[in-house]
Each structure stands twice: as C-alpha cells, then as structure tokens.
Design a protein around this motif. Structure first.
Motif, PDB file in Angstrom:
ATOM      1  N   MET A   1       0.844  -1.193   0.000  1.00 37.84           N
ATOM      2  CA  MET A   1       0.000   0.000   0.000  1.00 37.84           C
ATOM      3  C   MET A   1       0.881   1.245   0.000  1.00 37.84           C
ATOM      4  N   SER A   2       0.660   2.149  -0.950  1.00 40.26           N
ATOM      5  CA  SER A   2       1.469   3.358  -1.030  1.00 40.26           C
ATOM      6  C   SER A   2       0.964   4.400  -0.048  1.00 40.26           C
ATOM      7  N   ALA A   3       1.796   5.412   0.193  1.00 34.78           N
ATOM      8  CA  ALA A   3       1.385   6.507   1.073  1.00 34.78           C
ATOM      9  C   ALA A   3       0.152   7.205   0.520  1.00 34.78           C
ATOM     10  N   PHE A   4       0.074   7.322  -0.798  1.00 39.62           N
ATOM     11  CA  PHE A   4      -1.076   7.991  -1.406  1.00 39.62           C
ATOM     12  C   PHE A   4      -2.370   7.266  -1.079  1.00 39.62           C
ATOM     13  N   ASP A   5      -2.328   5.931  -1.080  1.00 36.63           N
ATOM     14  CA  ASP A   5      -3.546   5.157  -0.847  1.00 36.63           C
ATOM     15  C   ASP A   5      -4.177   5.456   0.503  1.00 36.63           C
ATOM     16  N   GLU A   6      -3.363   5.883   1.464  1.00 40.35           N
ATOM     17  CA  GLU A   6      -3.900   6.206   2.786  1.00 40.35           C
ATOM     18  C   GLU A   6      -4.792   7.440   2.762  1.00 40.35           C
ATOM     19  N   PHE A   7      -4.699   8.226   1.702  1.00 39.40           N
ATOM     20  CA  PHE A   7      -5.489   9.450   1.597  1.00 39.40           C
ATOM     21  C   PHE A   7      -6.649   9.299   0.616  1.00 39.40           C
ATOM     22  N   VAL A   8      -6.896   8.062   0.168  1.00 35.55           N
ATOM     23  CA  VAL A   8      -7.962   7.776  -0.787  1.00 35.55           C
ATOM     24  C   VAL A   8      -9.042   6.956  -0.099  1.00 35.55           C
ATOM     25  N   ALA A   9     -10.300   7.332  -0.340  1.00 36.29           N
ATOM     26  CA  ALA A   9     -11.415   6.583   0.230  1.00 36.29           C
ATOM     27  C   ALA A   9     -12.476   6.380  -0.842  1.00 36.29           C
ATOM     28  N   PRO A  10     -13.119   5.202  -0.865  1.00 36.50           N
ATOM     29  CA  PRO A  10     -14.188   4.982  -1.846  1.00 36.50           C
ATOM     30  C   PRO A  10     -15.365   5.898  -1.572  1.00 36.50           C
ATOM     31  N   TYR A  11     -16.003   6.329  -2.635  1.00 35.02           N
ATOM     32  CA  TYR A  11     -17.177   7.199  -2.525  1.00 35.02           C
ATOM     33  C   TYR A  11     -18.143   6.774  -3.632  1.00 35.02           C
ATOM     34  N   GLY A  12     -18.969   5.790  -3.329  1.00 37.19           N
ATOM     35  CA  GLY A  12     -19.848   5.242  -4.347  1.00 37.19           C
ATOM     36  C   GLY A  12     -19.041   4.541  -5.421  1.00 37.19           C
ATOM     37  N   SER A  15     -13.718   7.326  -6.216  1.00 34.46           N
ATOM     38  CA  SER A  15     -12.979   7.531  -4.975  1.00 34.46           C
ATOM     39  C   SER A  15     -12.755   9.024  -4.780  1.00 34.46           C
ATOM     40  N   LYS A  16     -12.545   9.409  -3.521  1.00 36.94           N
ATOM     41  CA  LYS A  16     -12.223  10.795  -3.218  1.00 36.94           C
ATOM     42  C   LYS A  16     -10.867  10.832  -2.533  1.00 36.94           C
ATOM     43  N   VAL A  17     -10.114  11.915  -2.797  1.00 39.95           N
ATOM     44  CA  VAL A  17      -8.748  12.027  -2.303  1.00 39.95           C
ATOM     45  C   VAL A  17      -8.647  13.214  -1.349  1.00 39.95           C
ATOM     46  N   ASP A  18      -8.079  12.979  -0.191  1.00 45.15           N
ATOM     47  CA  ASP A  18      -7.772  14.068   0.733  1.00 45.15           C
ATOM     48  C   ASP A  18      -6.498  14.746   0.230  1.00 45.15           C
ATOM     49  N   ALA A  19      -6.678  15.648  -0.742  1.00 48.33           N
ATOM     50  CA  ALA A  19      -5.522  16.290  -1.370  1.00 48.33           C
ATOM     51  C   ALA A  19      -4.764  17.161  -0.385  1.00 48.33           C
ATOM     52  N   PHE A  20      -5.485  17.862   0.491  1.00 49.37           N
ATOM     53  CA  PHE A  20      -4.815  18.676   1.496  1.00 49.37           C
ATOM     54  C   PHE A  20      -3.884  17.812   2.346  1.00 49.37           C
ATOM     55  N   GLY A  21      -4.414  16.666   2.813  1.00 52.54           N
ATOM     56  CA  GLY A  21      -3.621  15.789   3.668  1.00 52.54           C
ATOM     57  C   GLY A  21      -2.440  15.186   2.937  1.00 52.54           C
ATOM     58  N   TYR A  22      -2.654  14.789   1.676  1.00 53.36           N
ATOM     59  CA  TYR A  22      -1.575  14.167   0.912  1.00 53.36           C
ATOM     60  C   TYR A  22      -0.445  15.162   0.646  1.00 53.36           C
ATOM     61  N   LEU A  23      -0.789  16.386   0.267  1.00 49.94           N
ATOM     62  CA  LEU A  23       0.243  17.381  -0.002  1.00 49.94           C
ATOM     63  C   LEU A  23       0.971  17.786   1.277  1.00 49.94           C
ATOM     64  N   ASP A  24       0.256  17.826   2.395  1.00 46.57           N
ATOM     65  CA  ASP A  24       0.924  18.074   3.684  1.00 46.57           C
ATOM     66  C   ASP A  24       1.913  16.952   4.001  1.00 46.57           C
ATOM     67  N   TYR A  25       1.495  15.714   3.718  1.00 45.78           N
ATOM     68  CA  TYR A  25       2.370  14.566   3.963  1.00 45.78           C
ATOM     69  C   TYR A  25       3.652  14.683   3.141  1.00 45.78           C
ATOM     70  N   LEU A  26       3.524  15.084   1.883  1.00 45.08           N
ATOM     71  CA  LEU A  26       4.711  15.216   1.032  1.00 45.08           C
ATOM     72  C   LEU A  26       5.629  16.333   1.508  1.00 45.08           C
ATOM     73  N   GLU A  27       5.068  17.351   2.144  1.00 41.76           N
ATOM     74  CA  GLU A  27       5.902  18.425   2.691  1.00 41.76           C
ATOM     75  C   GLU A  27       6.814  17.892   3.785  1.00 41.76           C
ATOM     76  N   THR A  28       6.296  16.975   4.588  1.00 46.56           N
ATOM     77  CA  THR A  28       7.093  16.425   5.695  1.00 46.56           C
ATOM     78  C   THR A  28       7.847  15.156   5.309  1.00 46.56           C
ATOM     79  N   HIS A  29       7.518  14.585   4.146  1.00 50.86           N
ATOM     80  CA  HIS A  29       8.213  13.390   3.658  1.00 50.86           C
ATOM     81  C   HIS A  29       8.613  13.613   2.203  1.00 50.86           C
ATOM     82  N   PRO A  30       9.495  14.562   1.936  1.00 55.34           N
ATOM     83  CA  PRO A  30       9.837  14.890   0.543  1.00 55.34           C
ATOM     84  C   PRO A  30      10.424  13.712  -0.228  1.00 55.34           C
ATOM     85  N   GLU A  31      11.000  12.750   0.483  1.00 57.18           N
ATOM     86  CA  GLU A  31      11.569  11.598  -0.207  1.00 57.18           C
ATOM     87  C   GLU A  31      10.490  10.741  -0.870  1.00 57.18           C
ATOM     88  N   GLU A  32       9.228  10.921  -0.442  1.00 61.38           N
ATOM     89  CA  GLU A  32       8.126  10.152  -1.014  1.00 61.38           C
ATOM     90  C   GLU A  32       7.655  10.724  -2.354  1.00 61.38           C
TER      91      GLU A  32
END
Length: 512
Positions: A1-12, A15-32
């Motif tokens: 499971m990739s880091a991105f998948d943790e910010f994705v949830a099924p919606y009918g 799927s919907k993506v928590d883009a705010f959360g994912y981009l924040d994650y990349l700020e603190t984990h630039p190697e990802e």
C-alpha cells in the motif's frame, strides 16, 4: 500500500482524495515525492455560440489516452460541471463523448460527489446568518448573494419581506460564487477558514461587516469536509482523471482547484489541465490568476482546440484562433493547434494543414476524437512529447519573468487595460467605461478602504461573454473596443469581478 492510498477513500462508484492531507504529507516526507509533473493546458478557440463548446473535455480525455499509449505517465484534471447548464444539455455532457469519455459519465454530468451542492449549501447558510444578523442589528444591508445550481433570472434581484422593512438580496449560479472561488484557490482548510472569515457579509451604517466578526467558521468548514476532496475517476480506456471544482470561466475562474492539479503533478509526469471556454477566458485565468498570483504550475505546453467550422467559416472572426495560439507562443508556451473534426470533415484535413502552415502555426493535430478516441492522436504527438520529455525530470517550468510578475498594487483600471491588450488584442486607449462604471469603481474602492484594504491589491476576474473577446469581434482590428461595465469585490477570495462587454452572470440552459 502506497502513502497515497492512505489518503484515498471509496465514494460510491468513484474515490475521493484528501488532497490537502496528501500534499501536507509530502511536505514532511519529501523523499516520497517521485514525480514533478508538467502541466499541459487544454484551452480552445472562442466558440461561435456560447452554448456550443469546441470539445476541450473530449480532447483532454483523448490526449491522456494517447499519451499513455505512447508510454507517457499522463493524467487529466477536469472541472466539475454545473447541473443547471452543462448537465441540462446546453453543450452536451461535461465528461467527453464517444470513445473519448469518462467511465461513469452520468456521475459527472449529474452532480458527481456533491461538491457543488455542498458549496451551494454553505454559501446559502452564510446568507442565512447574514439575514439573522439583520434581525440582531449587526447588519442593515446584505452584500453576499444566495446561490443556486439551477439558473433562474427571476431570482437575480429579490426582496425579502421582513414585515416592517424589506431587504434586497441577489442570487447567482453556484460556480460563480465567492465560496467556490475560495475552494478553488485554497491549499488547506485553515486557508478556507481565513478566507471565509474575510468575506464581506454586508454593511452597518455604511461600514462593511465581515463574516468572521459574528459567526463561528466551523459551521461552514464542516459542511465542506468532503467538497474539498477531488474525485478520482478513469477514462473508458483506464487513464487516471481527477475532477474538482467549478466551470464557467466566462463568469468566474473556470479552472479546477489548485490542489487537485498539484496533487496530480506529485503523482504523474504529465498533467493535462482543462480550463473553461476559450483561451481568452479559462487560459487567461490560469495564466494571469492561478499561475501569476496564486503560484499554480506554469504550463509546459498548451493544446488549443477548435472546430473546423469555428476556425474558418466566419471570415470576420478568423483572426481569433491564430491570436490565441500566438499569445501562448508569445509567453514561451509551445502551443499546438488541435482541430476536433466532426463526422464528414475528414476530407478537410489537407486544407486545414495548409491553412495552419500559412498562418505560421505548428503542425496541427487533427482527428475525430468522438469516433476514434486517443487512437486518432497517438501517432501525431511526436512534437508535443519532444517538448515535454527533456523537462520531465526538472522542476517548475520557466515562464518569462514579466509573465509571473505580480500585478498587485497596479491601478485596477490599468490591470483591466492590460488584460484587454494581452488577452483580447485591444490596446489600452480603446478600453472604455460604461456610464455606471465610475460609481461601481468608487464603491469598490470605498468598501476596500473601509476594511483596511487596497482595491489595487485584489486580482481582477473578467466576467465576459464566452462567445466574444471584444465589444464586436467582427469589427476591423483598429475599431475593436472593450467596455468596462461594473465590478464586485470578493474580499475573502481576494478577487474583484469585473463585467466586460456582453456578459450574463445567470446564463440559461439551451432547450434541447
């Protein structure tokens, strides 16, 4: 499971993506972050009729399918349509067509995941708070309009009967409202909260009152918890597509949310972004608002879509398509003409290529994308891929310094003259003002001054007819003018909407 998948949830079915959360994650984990995708902006000729598109969504879908067929990691970011106009059939759906369409197009055409409805409800709740503030003596005039996805010109100007006194109010289309603009431009829920707090609710004794002065913003931001998340879909061929935020670059921004594009750029090598209406509308707003003033990615290339009939069949309007292409080229953006052929037009290919060569344009890309999908484009993309490939490993694409130099602080009327000259080909001396414009400008300056702002620090959004660039596009070049009609300040979004030429803020669907 990739880091991105943790910010994705099924919606009918999507799927919907928590883009705010994912981009924040990349700020603190630039190697990802392994991708820094290049943006290809899909724009278009100015259509002959406002209710008839040139085929940008169909082209965008065919283009990513074709790029992926050529081995390029490409994705698309589309705007969400408005049910009241697009899904009513004025220009077909907003999900492409034929072989160049999305999987589950009905979801896109009829509301997708409810983002538009949530934004509509949230802004209408703000107006309800403003009405209550009138009862409490906190306001005596309401300035923020109600909104609706379904247009009704009878509701443009309304009066609320309060017994002893009446309060005038307005209604506009949901995609045009200030809250939609805030969601498009914001990069966090905190920024959305700050911007909503800075929205002007109305006035009391002539002095402006902001929403942040009398309501708790969690009531609004909670309603937007899912609306700020882009939908993740695919084309019928399986190519990735993200859909987020509103259309209508004639009456608002007409671009997808900045976070949806930034998220896509973090995941793919090439990100095809669709902007509303013609290059005088959506592309102008991506370049002059999103990229210049809000830090969105500068395009590595542009695809300028037209129909064969729009380009050539109206002699007095033939200047518009090469104008759009050449404007992009003048900004250092390689601009590729694309002719979206309709049934029966295959025999015009040779003539269209000759016309493009005579105008000094790049080799055009041509195809019936509805019928043939990405297969029509795959063999014609060598030049586009050549422009993109050497820069895929680098950072942000370079733009001319002048193109990204902020215009904040420039006199607002001078900013509008600059837009007319650069985007519509009308020099400053032929930008004129309607009789009511001076009062509108003075009122906007006074409102900003009372809030401790400078009107010149806001970013102008042109509200204009989608079918015209000037007051009369058929006039000789030396006689074309642009008329400034009125303006409306959106303090929370940091924008000022300026009506130009022929403009309708509540366009009606075509009966089909």
């Amino acid at each position: 499971m990739s880091a991105f998948d943790e910010f994705v949830a099924p919606y009918g079915l999507v799927s919907k993506v928590d883009a705010f959360g994912y981009l924040d994650y990349l700020e603190t984990h630039p190697e990802e972050r392994t991708k820094r995708g290049k943006v290809v902006l899909v724009t278009a000729d100015t259509p002959l009729k406002a209710s008839r598109g040139e085929g940008k969504t169909t082209t965008t879908i065919a283009l990513i399918d074709a790029l992926r067929e050529r081995g390029v990691d490409a994705a698309a970011v589309l705007r969400q349509p408005s049910m009241g106009i697009t899904a009513a059939g004025s220009k077909g759906g907003a999900s492409g067509g034929g072989k160049s369409s999305l999987a589950h197009p009905e979801l896109v055409d009829w509301g997708l995941c409810g983002e538009m409805a949530a934004i509509e409800n949230a802004q209408n709740l703000l107006v309800s708070f403003a009405e209550k503030a009138v009862d409490e003596g906190l306001l005596d005039q309401i300035l923020v309009p109600r909104v609706s996805e379904v247009p009704s010109r009878a509701l443009r100007q309304i009066v609320v009967d309060r017994g002893k006194s009446n309060i005038p109010e307005r209604m506009v289309l949901t995609p045009t409202c200030e809250l939609m603009q805030i969601v498009v431009l914001s990069r966090s829920m905190e920024e959305i909260s700050r911007r909503v707090a800075a929205m002007t609710a109305g006035t009391l004794d002539g002095k402006p009152v902001l929403f942040g002065e009398f309501i708790d913003l969690w009531r609004i931001t909670n309603m937007l918890a899912d609306a700020v998340k882009p939908a993740m879909m695919t084309t019928q061929a399986g190519s990735p597509v993200y859909v987020h935020c509103g259309p209508f670059a004639n009456v608002s921004l007409g671009i997808p949310s900045l976070v949806s594009v930034e998220m896509a750029c973090a995941r793919h090598d090439v990100v095809v972004v669709e902007a509303g209406y013609g290059a005088d509308a959506g592309a102008q707003k991506w370049l002059d608002i999103a990229a210049r003033e809000f830090g969105a990615p500068w395009p590595a290339a542009a695809v300028v879509v037209t129909r064969a009939s729009t380009w050539r069949d109206e002699p007095a309007l033939r200047w518009r398509y090469p104008f759009h292409v050449n404007r992009m080229e003048g900004l250092g953006i390689p601009a590729f003409p694309l002719v979206n052929l309709w049934e029966g037009e295959d025999g015009q290919v040779g003539e269209l290529k000759e016309s493009a060569a005579g105008l000094g344009l790049r080799e055009p890309i041509l195809g019936n994308l509805f019928r043939d999908g990405g297969e029509a484009l795959a063999s014609q993309l060598d030049a586009l891929i050549a422009v993109l490939r050497p820069r895929q490993a680098g950072g942000r694409d370079e733009a001319p310094a002048e193109a990204l130099r902020s215009h904040k602080g420039m006199d607002m009327v001078d900013q509008l003259r600059w837009i007319a000259a650069s985007a519509y080909g009308v020099p400053a001396e032929r930008v004129q003002a309607a009789p009511a414009f001076a009062d509108s400008l003075a009122n906007a300056r006074a409102l900003c001054h009372a809030e401790g702002r400078d009107l010149n620090d806001l970013v102008p959004v042109a509200v204009k007819s989608p079918a015209t660039m000037t007051d009369d596009d058929s006039a000789p070049e030396a006689e074309r003018t642009v008329t400034l009609k009125k303006m409306e300040v959106h303090t929370g979004a940091g924008l000022v909407q300026v009506n130009l030429t022929k403009s309708l803020t509540t366009p009606m669907p075509k009966i089909v």
